[in-house]
Design a protein around this motif. Structure first.
Motif, PDB file in Angstrom:
ATOM      1  N   GLN A 135     -12.603   4.549   9.423  1.00  0.00           N
ATOM      2  CA  GLN A 135     -13.578   5.172   8.538  1.00  0.00           C
ATOM      3  C   GLN A 135     -13.297   4.778   7.090  1.00  0.00           C
ATOM      4  O   GLN A 135     -12.178   4.417   6.745  1.00  0.00           O
ATOM      5  N   GLY A 136     -14.340   4.807   6.288  1.00  0.00           N
ATOM      6  CA  GLY A 136     -14.217   4.522   4.863  1.00  0.00           C
ATOM      7  C   GLY A 136     -14.201   3.048   4.545  1.00  0.00           C
ATOM      8  O   GLY A 136     -13.841   2.215   5.368  1.00  0.00           O
ATOM      9  N   THR A 137     -14.600   2.724   3.312  1.00  0.00           N
ATOM     10  CA  THR A 137     -14.525   1.367   2.796  1.00  0.00           C
ATOM     11  C   THR A 137     -13.127   1.168   2.226  1.00  0.00           C
ATOM     12  O   THR A 137     -12.687   1.958   1.394  1.00  0.00           O
ATOM     13  N   PRO A 138     -12.395   0.131   2.660  1.00  0.00           N
ATOM     14  CA  PRO A 138     -11.038  -0.061   2.138  1.00  0.00           C
ATOM     15  C   PRO A 138     -11.028  -0.194   0.616  1.00  0.00           C
ATOM     16  O   PRO A 138     -11.848  -0.907   0.028  1.00  0.00           O
ATOM     17  N   PHE A 139     -10.101   0.501  -0.018  1.00  0.00           N
ATOM     18  CA  PHE A 139      -9.928   0.497  -1.466  1.00  0.00           C
ATOM     19  C   PHE A 139      -8.443   0.263  -1.727  1.00  0.00           C
ATOM     20  O   PHE A 139      -7.607   1.115  -1.405  1.00  0.00           O
ATOM     21  N   VAL A 140      -8.096  -0.917  -2.266  1.00  0.00           N
ATOM     22  CA  VAL A 140      -6.696  -1.266  -2.519  1.00  0.00           C
ATOM     23  C   VAL A 140      -6.269  -0.567  -3.808  1.00  0.00           C
ATOM     24  O   VAL A 140      -6.798  -0.841  -4.888  1.00  0.00           O
ATOM     25  N   VAL A 141      -5.301   0.331  -3.695  1.00  0.00           N
ATOM     26  CA  VAL A 141      -4.841   1.144  -4.818  1.00  0.00           C
ATOM     27  C   VAL A 141      -3.781   0.369  -5.591  1.00  0.00           C
ATOM     28  O   VAL A 141      -2.785  -0.092  -5.024  1.00  0.00           O
TER      29      VAL A 141
END
Length: 147
Positions: A135-141
């Protein structure tokens, strides 16, 4: 006796392989390839009456415009290409998956990014990234801090 029994099959294999490798037709004609095809010795002459292929006149599409950010979601900070999200971290359906505003948080300090924590994270969305979280759009922190 054992050496003789071992040497005879080895010798037979060597003779068979050397016989296969030294075949010479001697006739000056090329021997056929394993598929039975003859090698090409000359280039075909082009047909002067043939019509050349046409080029598609439609121009390639230009760069796609990015989707607008979700309401209450990311805003652009001073960093080039970076995005900042602020909100409450939620736990995903898989273990060790955390989400913020529909984005799957990849990387970052896990002691700060715990479910229920109110945080501000900076990074970039990577929609094509493969993850084990479903789930969710990957977001590289790249940075995270509690708020």
């Amino acid at each position: 006796m054992r050496t003789f029994r071992l040497a005879v099959p080895v010798l037979a294999v060597c003779v068979a392989l050397s016989a296969c490798g030294s075949q010479d037709t001697g006739g000056g004609t090329p021997s056929p390839t394993p598929t039975g095809a003859q090698p090409v010795t000359s280039q075909p002459t082009p047909d002067p009456t043939a019509v050349p292929p046409t080029v598609d006149p439609t121009p390639p599409s230009g760069p796609k415009t990015p989707k607008p950010p979700k309401p209450g979601g990311p805003s652009t900070p001073p960093g080039v290409g970076a995005t900042t999200l602020t909100g409450t971290v939620q736990g995903g359906v898989e273990p060790n998956c955390v989400l913020l505003d529909g984005y799957l948080l990849v990387g970052g300090p896990r002691d700060v990014l715990t479910p229920g924590a109110r945080v501000e994270v900076t990074g970039r969305a990577e929609p094509g990234m493969m993850t084990t979280c479903q789930q969710g759009t990957p977001f590289v922190v790249t940075a995270a801090r509690p708020t």
